[in-house]
Design an enzyme around this catalytic site. Structure first.
Site, short mmCIF file in Angstrom:
data_model
loop_
_atom_site.label_atom_id
_atom_site.label_comp_id
_atom_site.label_asym_id
_atom_site.label_seq_id
_atom_site.Cartn_x
_atom_site.Cartn_y
_atom_site.Cartn_z
CG HIS A 78 0.54 14.83 -23.98
ND1 HIS A 78 0.99 16.13 -24.33
CD2 HIS A 78 1.35 13.95 -23.37
CE1 HIS A 78 2.33 15.86 -23.86
NE2 HIS A 78 2.61 14.68 -23.40
CE LYS A 82 -1.39 13.28 -14.88
NZ LYS A 82 -1.65 13.66 -16.26
NE ARG A 100 -4.05 -2.06 2.09
CZ ARG A 100 -4.05 -3.04 2.80
NH1 ARG A 100 -3.01 -3.17 3.49
NH2 ARG A 100 -4.66 -3.93 2.59
CG HIS A 129 5.91 9.98 -24.80
ND1 HIS A 129 4.36 9.83 -25.00
CD2 HIS A 129 5.88 10.93 -24.05
CE1 HIS A 129 3.69 10.91 -24.22
NE2 HIS A 129 4.65 11.51 -23.66
CG HIS A 162 -1.35 9.73 -24.85
ND1 HIS A 162 -2.23 10.40 -23.37
CD2 HIS A 162 -0.06 9.81 -24.72
CE1 HIS A 162 -1.21 10.56 -22.73
NE2 HIS A 162 -0.06 10.63 -23.41
CD GLU A 206 6.22 15.66 -22.78
OE1 GLU A 206 5.39 16.83 -22.75
OE2 GLU A 206 5.63 14.54 -22.89
CE LYS A 216 4.66 17.07 -14.75
NZ LYS A 216 5.04 15.80 -15.46
CD GLU A 269 -4.78 15.57 -16.12
OE1 GLU A 269 -3.36 15.03 -15.68
OE2 GLU A 269 -5.28 15.25 -16.77
NE ARG A 319 -0.05 16.54 -13.15
CZ ARG A 319 0.71 15.90 -12.39
NH1 ARG A 319 0.51 15.80 -10.85
NH2 ARG A 319 1.77 15.02 -12.73
CG ASN A 359 -2.99 15.81 -20.29
OD1 ASN A 359 -1.98 15.33 -19.80
ND2 ASN A 359 -3.99 16.20 -19.17
#
Ligand code: NAD
Length: 373
Positions: A249, A144, A122, A266, A253, A186, A228, A238, A242, A246
């Site tokens: 993206h 993330k 956990r 990527h 993606h 990026e 960032k 997000e 935030r 993206n």
């Protein structure tokens, strides 16, 4: 000699951690000793990086149980079965709740190791030690973590912050130029959504950046991480700003998934996505045409592709985009620009507009050189 050039703090409601940027930091035993709180460490990395750095880190932590897990770290291997390998190694080597995972590698290693750290017992501590430009400016910062699932990118994951991020600029010396350029996508993205002055700076400094001039490179990494961190601090999970990160993206993606995570890196998919999102911003938000042209010029100067691969079927691209995590209440959300450095969220873009956008790319685009695939 180890040299720390910058130090930043990321502060989220439940967590605060430093980002160190410098030279030879991996060789700095006191830094490791300060960062490892328990008696057990699992270094997760790839073969090449293990050969270069594992012994060095291990000798800095001579009092700890130190295990190294070597993974295959391609995008295609970023799935649950790889994370299970990390759990198995932790279990077999009897790691307890006070262990620390060290993610030494690019974004793939960082995302998988962070996710394993979020889940094992956990949640155990982990450190990000990013070794690609993309991971240094983006993937290692902000918490993330996750893996791809079926055709969907990063569908399974968790927000889980590291104890620290250690960015050693010297690790980049072995990074192939194509991967270095991919990281630049990026850097350009964060400038576009959050800092027009930084975009201007990138236009003026792209040549020395590509030559990896250390002080210029360190400044670009610092400015990217600082921007960032500022956004993550405002919105860790997000719910709002935030989402700006993206930008480009949703297209990227889907492109990665459609090309089987093999043709495009990527960052290359992000570069094409940035171009599409910028043009879409011009179509929907009156973003000046000059911004579209400057974006194309900067991406091309960074040796990044700016056009959709000709093999991409537009209908399939739309269908894959609809699987994106950013779809909310059945609405496809796009991050758009009102101006350089000013992002906004646009919803419900009609399919006809998107088809027009894709056709624009193939028909009217003033491409000065062919894409690199
Ligand atoms: N978590 C986030 O916020 C976030 C943000 C952006 C991207 N990402 C993820 O990051 C991944 C892309 O990251 P990436 O571009 O670092 O890719 P990557 O991890 O696949 O690394 C690229 C290649 O470089 C190699 N490599 C790594 N370090 C090296 C070094 N120092 N020298 C030589 N080779 C080295 C790797 O083995 C790999 O072959 C994607 O999966 C993307 O989804 C995550």
């Amino acid at each position: 000699m180890p040299k720390q050039l910058y130090r930043l703090e990321v502060k989220t409601p439940r967590h605060q951690y430093p980002i160190y940027i410098g030279e030879q930091l991996i060789h700095h035993a006191p830094l490791w000793q300060a960062l490892i709180l328990g008696q057990q460490v699992m270094l997760v990395t790839n073969q090449q990086l293990a050969e270069r750095y594992a012994q060095q880190i291990k000798s800095s932590l001579a009092d700890c149980q130190f295990d190294t897990l070597v993974m295959v770290d391609s995008e295609r291997e970023k799935h649950l079965a790889s994370v299970e390998k990390i759990f198995t190694a932790l279990y077999q080597q009897r790691h307890h709740r006070d262990t620390t995972l060290i993610a030494l590698g690019g974004g793939v290693i960082g995302d998988m190791t962070g996710f394993a750290a979020a889940c094992y017992q956990r949640g155990v501590r982990f450190l990000q030690v990013p070794t690609t430009l993309l991971a240094q400016v983006d993937a290692s910062v902000g918490g993330k973590t996750g893996v791809n699932f079926a055709q969907a990118k990063n569908l399974i994951g968790a927000f889980y912050q590291p104890q620290a991020v250690v960015i050693d600029l010297d690790t980049l010396t072995s990074l192939p130029q194509r991967h270095f350029a991919a990281g630049m996508a990026e850097v350009i993205k964060i400038a576009m959504v959050a800092d027009a002055d930084f975009f201007l700076w990138l236009e003026a400094h792209m040549a020395p950046l590509l030559q990896r001039q250390q002080t210029i490179l360190a400044e670009a990494i610092y400015r990217s991480c600082a921007l960032k961190a500022k956004i993550v601090q405002q919105d860790e999970t997000e719910q709002g700003v935030r989402a700006w990160l993206n930008f480009g993206h949703t297209f990227a993606h889907a492109l990665e998934a459609l090309t089987g995570y093999q043709t495009l890196l990527h960052g290359e998919a992000v570069a094409i996505g940035l171009m599409l999102a910028t043009k879409l911003s011009q179509m929907l938000c009156d973003l000046p045409e000059t911004v579209v042209e400057r974006t194309q010029a900067l991406l091309q100067q960074a040796n990044l592709p700016t056009q959709l691969p000709p093999t991409i079927d537009h209908q399939a691209l739309l269908a894959t985009m609809a699987m994106d995590k950013k779809v909310l209440r059945q609405r496809q959300r796009f991050i758009l620009l009102n101006a350089l450095g000013k992002a906004c969220v646009g919803e419900e873009v009609a399919a006809t507009i998107l088809h027009k956008l894709f056709n624009w790319q193939q028909g009217e685009f003033l491409c000065q050189k062919p894409p690199s695939f």
